[in-house]
Design a protein around this motif. Structure first.
Motif, PDB file in Angstrom:
ATOM      1  N   ALA A  98       0.820  -1.203   0.000  1.00  0.00           N
ATOM      2  CA  ALA A  98       0.000   0.000   0.000  1.00  0.00           C
ATOM      3  C   ALA A  98       0.859   1.260   0.000  1.00  0.00           C
ATOM      4  CB  ALA A  98      -0.925   0.003   1.213  1.00  0.00           C
ATOM      5  N   LEU A  99       2.046   1.196   0.617  1.00  0.00           N
ATOM      6  CA  LEU A  99       2.941   2.357   0.635  1.00  0.00           C
ATOM      7  C   LEU A  99       3.760   2.469  -0.647  1.00  0.00           C
ATOM      8  CD1 LEU A  99       4.286   2.202   4.307  1.00  0.00           C
ATOM      9  CD2 LEU A  99       2.632   3.826   3.373  1.00  0.00           C
ATOM     10  N   ALA A 100       4.212   1.322  -1.173  1.00  0.00           N
ATOM     11  CA  ALA A 100       5.058   1.338  -2.364  1.00  0.00           C
ATOM     12  C   ALA A 100       4.277   1.637  -3.634  1.00  0.00           C
ATOM     13  CB  ALA A 100       5.783   0.008  -2.501  1.00  0.00           C
ATOM     14  N   GLY A 101       2.996   1.260  -3.676  1.00  0.00           N
ATOM     15  CA  GLY A 101       2.194   1.463  -4.880  1.00  0.00           C
ATOM     16  C   GLY A 101       2.164   2.899  -5.360  1.00  0.00           C
ATOM     17  N   PRO A 102       1.771   3.869  -4.509  1.00  0.00           N
ATOM     18  CA  PRO A 102       1.741   5.267  -4.967  1.00  0.00           C
ATOM     19  C   PRO A 102       3.095   5.804  -5.390  1.00  0.00           C
ATOM     20  CG  PRO A 102       0.468   4.998  -2.948  1.00  0.00           C
ATOM     21  CD  PRO A 102       1.204   3.706  -3.157  1.00  0.00           C
ATOM     22  N   ALA A 103       4.181   5.317  -4.786  1.00  0.00           N
ATOM     23  CA  ALA A 103       5.495   5.844  -5.104  1.00  0.00           C
ATOM     24  C   ALA A 103       6.118   5.190  -6.327  1.00  0.00           C
ATOM     25  CB  ALA A 103       6.433   5.659  -3.901  1.00  0.00           C
ATOM     26  N   LEU A 104       5.736   3.931  -6.613  1.00  0.00           N
ATOM     27  CA  LEU A 104       6.364   3.197  -7.710  1.00  0.00           C
ATOM     28  C   LEU A 104       5.441   3.007  -8.904  1.00  0.00           C
ATOM     29  CD1 LEU A 104       8.206   0.427  -5.624  1.00  0.00           C
ATOM     30  CD2 LEU A 104       9.129   2.590  -6.490  1.00  0.00           C
ATOM     31  N   VAL A 105       4.216   2.587  -8.651  1.00  0.00           N
ATOM     32  CA  VAL A 105       3.299   2.251  -9.739  1.00  0.00           C
ATOM     33  C   VAL A 105       2.601   3.500 -10.279  1.00  0.00           C
ATOM     34  CG1 VAL A 105       1.262   0.930 -10.392  1.00  0.00           C
ATOM     35  CG2 VAL A 105       2.957  -0.053  -8.826  1.00  0.00           C
ATOM     36  N   GLY A 106       2.049   4.315  -9.372  1.00  0.00           N
ATOM     37  CA  GLY A 106       1.265   5.466  -9.794  1.00  0.00           C
ATOM     38  C   GLY A 106       1.977   6.388 -10.761  1.00  0.00           C
ATOM     39  N   PRO A 107       3.189   6.841 -10.450  1.00  0.00           N
ATOM     40  CA  PRO A 107       3.868   7.764 -11.374  1.00  0.00           C
ATOM     41  C   PRO A 107       4.103   7.180 -12.764  1.00  0.00           C
ATOM     42  CG  PRO A 107       4.910   7.805  -9.223  1.00  0.00           C
ATOM     43  CD  PRO A 107       3.923   6.689  -9.182  1.00  0.00           C
ATOM     44  N   VAL A 108       4.495   5.911 -12.837  1.00  0.00           N
ATOM     45  CA  VAL A 108       4.772   5.286 -14.138  1.00  0.00           C
ATOM     46  C   VAL A 108       3.502   5.228 -14.981  1.00  0.00           C
ATOM     47  CG1 VAL A 108       5.496   3.155 -15.274  1.00  0.00           C
ATOM     48  CG2 VAL A 108       6.711   3.946 -13.236  1.00  0.00           C
ATOM     49  N   VAL A 109       2.405   4.801 -14.360  1.00  0.00           N
ATOM     50  CA  VAL A 109       1.151   4.621 -15.093  1.00  0.00           C
ATOM     51  C   VAL A 109       0.522   5.966 -15.433  1.00  0.00           C
ATOM     52  CG1 VAL A 109      -1.180   3.681 -14.966  1.00  0.00           C
ATOM     53  CG2 VAL A 109       0.751   2.366 -14.063  1.00  0.00           C
ATOM     54  N   GLU A 110       0.420   6.840 -14.464  1.00  0.00           N
ATOM     55  CA  GLU A 110      -0.299   8.098 -14.657  1.00  0.00           C
ATOM     56  C   GLU A 110       0.390   8.998 -15.673  1.00  0.00           C
ATOM     57  OE1 GLU A 110      -0.882   9.778 -10.790  1.00  0.00           O
ATOM     58  OE2 GLU A 110      -1.889   7.979 -10.030  1.00  0.00           O
ATOM     59  N   GLU A 111       1.698   9.095 -15.598  1.00  0.00           N
ATOM     60  CA  GLU A 111       2.390   9.944 -16.574  1.00  0.00           C
ATOM     61  C   GLU A 111       2.337   9.335 -17.974  1.00  0.00           C
ATOM     62  OE1 GLU A 111       3.104  12.924 -15.799  1.00  0.00           O
ATOM     63  OE2 GLU A 111       2.552  12.465 -13.736  1.00  0.00           O
ATOM     64  N   ALA A 112       2.261   8.012 -18.057  1.00  0.00           N
ATOM     65  CA  ALA A 112       2.150   7.370 -19.371  1.00  0.00           C
ATOM     66  C   ALA A 112       0.811   7.686 -20.024  1.00  0.00           C
ATOM     67  CB  ALA A 112       2.339   5.861 -19.231  1.00  0.00           C
ATOM     68  N   VAL A 113      -0.274   7.585 -19.273  1.00  0.00           N
ATOM     69  CA  VAL A 113      -1.592   7.808 -19.878  1.00  0.00           C
ATOM     70  C   VAL A 113      -1.823   9.287 -20.145  1.00  0.00           C
ATOM     71  CG1 VAL A 113      -2.649   5.706 -18.981  1.00  0.00           C
ATOM     72  CG2 VAL A 113      -2.658   7.761 -17.571  1.00  0.00           C
ATOM     73  N   LYS A 114      -1.264  10.161 -19.332  1.00  0.00           N
ATOM     74  CA  LYS A 114      -1.361  11.596 -19.638  1.00  0.00           C
ATOM     75  C   LYS A 114      -0.482  11.952 -20.828  1.00  0.00           C
ATOM     76  CE  LYS A 114      -0.392  12.825 -15.373  1.00  0.00           C
ATOM     77  NZ  LYS A 114      -0.028  13.707 -14.245  1.00  0.00           N
ATOM     78  N   GLY A 115       0.726  11.405 -20.856  1.00  0.00           N
ATOM     79  CA  GLY A 115       1.631  11.695 -21.962  1.00  0.00           C
ATOM     80  C   GLY A 115       1.169  11.133 -23.291  1.00  0.00           C
TER      81      GLY A 115
END
Length: 369
Positions: A99-116
């Protein structure tokens, strides 16, 4: 007419799906409170990027699509992928660690990809609308503002459901201060890195450089996003204010400086090509001075509005924007970065300049009569 309808339907389906998922998580009251709170910061953020885009305003349909992409498509995609990935991390690393690692590791990779993905698609499919770094930052900011709007609904709603407006942990008030007052430009700041890369790609003739510029921008966006999320979730959040003050604020100020510098270069480009346009008969010689600076443009519109009304002033603004776009396009053609459609784009831009001028003159004549 089919393509816009399909786009609206897709955005609508994604938006309704996101709304259903969020409502299922925080309830109707949470959605209402979250939406009201999320509306407060998104207005100034969008207005700031529209102000940056004053020289040559982007087509409203593309800006609306950018916001809708961020708020609906990107938000839904990130929500589904993030939830699945965090679930896997919780099963692999343990519930608390995952739960702690998800926002720091998964979220940035996925979110910036779909926005980009929107910026890459725009660069490939509507290259004429991508004149440089400023356009990249503007589109990136609008996409990210839409994404942050939907994400804020969830965060504000969760705070309301768990803590109310106040509460031991601050509730909605503290969440709003952190996300809506201190960091309303967080998501736009990350995605602006991709926008800078896309803007540099638009000004290059090298395919390798274009790919590398977008990729580097994406990696920088992910790094900033991961650093921010990690500071807020890992190590008890003790690093949050340090990252905010020593990383995010300087990067944000640097972004402002870059945009100001690019805006001055754009003004120089316009001033360079206006005399040539006057010699070609595309603009009147008396209009060269009025179009060479933002102050001159505002003064021209103010005088037209006082003499002929708001409709004529809007027509003059459209004419100014069309001439600016032609100047930017001419600069790209001279540098050889406009691509194989350069001649077609120039013909279209010239047609738009002539049509805009006729509308401006026509509105002024109507007012005079």
């Amino acid at each position: 007419m089919l393509l816009p309808v399909v786009v609206l339907v897709v955005l609508g389906i994604c938006g309704l799906t996101v709304l259903g998922v969020v409502a299922g998580s925080i309830g109707t009251a949470g959605v209402l409170v979250g939406a009201v709170c999320a509306l407060l910061p998104v207005g100034p953020v969008v207005a700031a990027f529209l102000w940056v885009d004053r020289w040559e305003p982007e087509p409203p349909r593309l800006l609306l699509f950018a916001f809708g992409w961020g708020a609906c498509v990107a938000a839904l995609t990130a929500l589904l992928i993030n939830t699945s990935a965090i679930s896997v991390l919780e099963q692999t690393l343990g519930q608390e660690t995952g739960a702690l690692a998800g926002p720091a590791l998964v979220g940035p990779v996925v979110e910036e990809a779909v926005k980009g993905a929107f910026l890459v698609g725009l660069l490939v499919l509507h290259g004429r609308e991508f004149d440089g770094v400023v356009d990249g930052v503007v589109y990136a900011g609008i996409v990210a503002a839409g994404f942050a709007f939907t994400e804020n609904i969830l965060y504000f709603g969760q705070a309301f459901v768990t803590e109310g407006l106040g509460g031991a942990s601050g509730g909605v008030l503290v969440t709003f201060l952190l996300r809506g007052v201190f960091a309303p430009f967080a998501h736009p700041l990350y995605t602006a890195m991709i926008g800078i890369g896309a803007g540099l790609a638009a000004g290059s003739r090298s395919t390798g450089f274009r790919v590398a510029a977008v990729l580097v921008g994406y990696l920088v966006a992910v790094a900033l996003h991961a650093l921010w999320n990690g500071a807020a979730t890992l190590f008890g959040g003790v690093a949050f204010f340090g990252v905010y003050g020593y990383v995010m604020v300087p990067v944000f100020l640097a972004l402002i400086g870059l945009v100001v510098w690019q805006r001055r270069r754009e003004q120089d480009t316009i001033a360079q090509y206006l005399p040539e346009f006057a010699r070609q008969g595309w603009v009147a010689p008396s209009e060269v001075r009025l179009m060479a600076s933002m102050a001159g443009r505002r003064e021209w519109r103010r005088k037209v509005r006082a003499r002929s009304g708001r409709a004529a002033a809007r027509a003059v603004a459209e004419y100014q924007a069309a001439v600016t776009e032609l100047a930017f396009l001419q600069a790209r053609i001279v540098r050889g970065t406009a691509g194989p459609d350069a001649d077609q784009w120039r013909r279209q831009a010239l047609t738009e300049v002539h049509q805009a001028r006729r509308r401006a003159v026509g509105r002024a004549d109507e007012a005079a009569r």
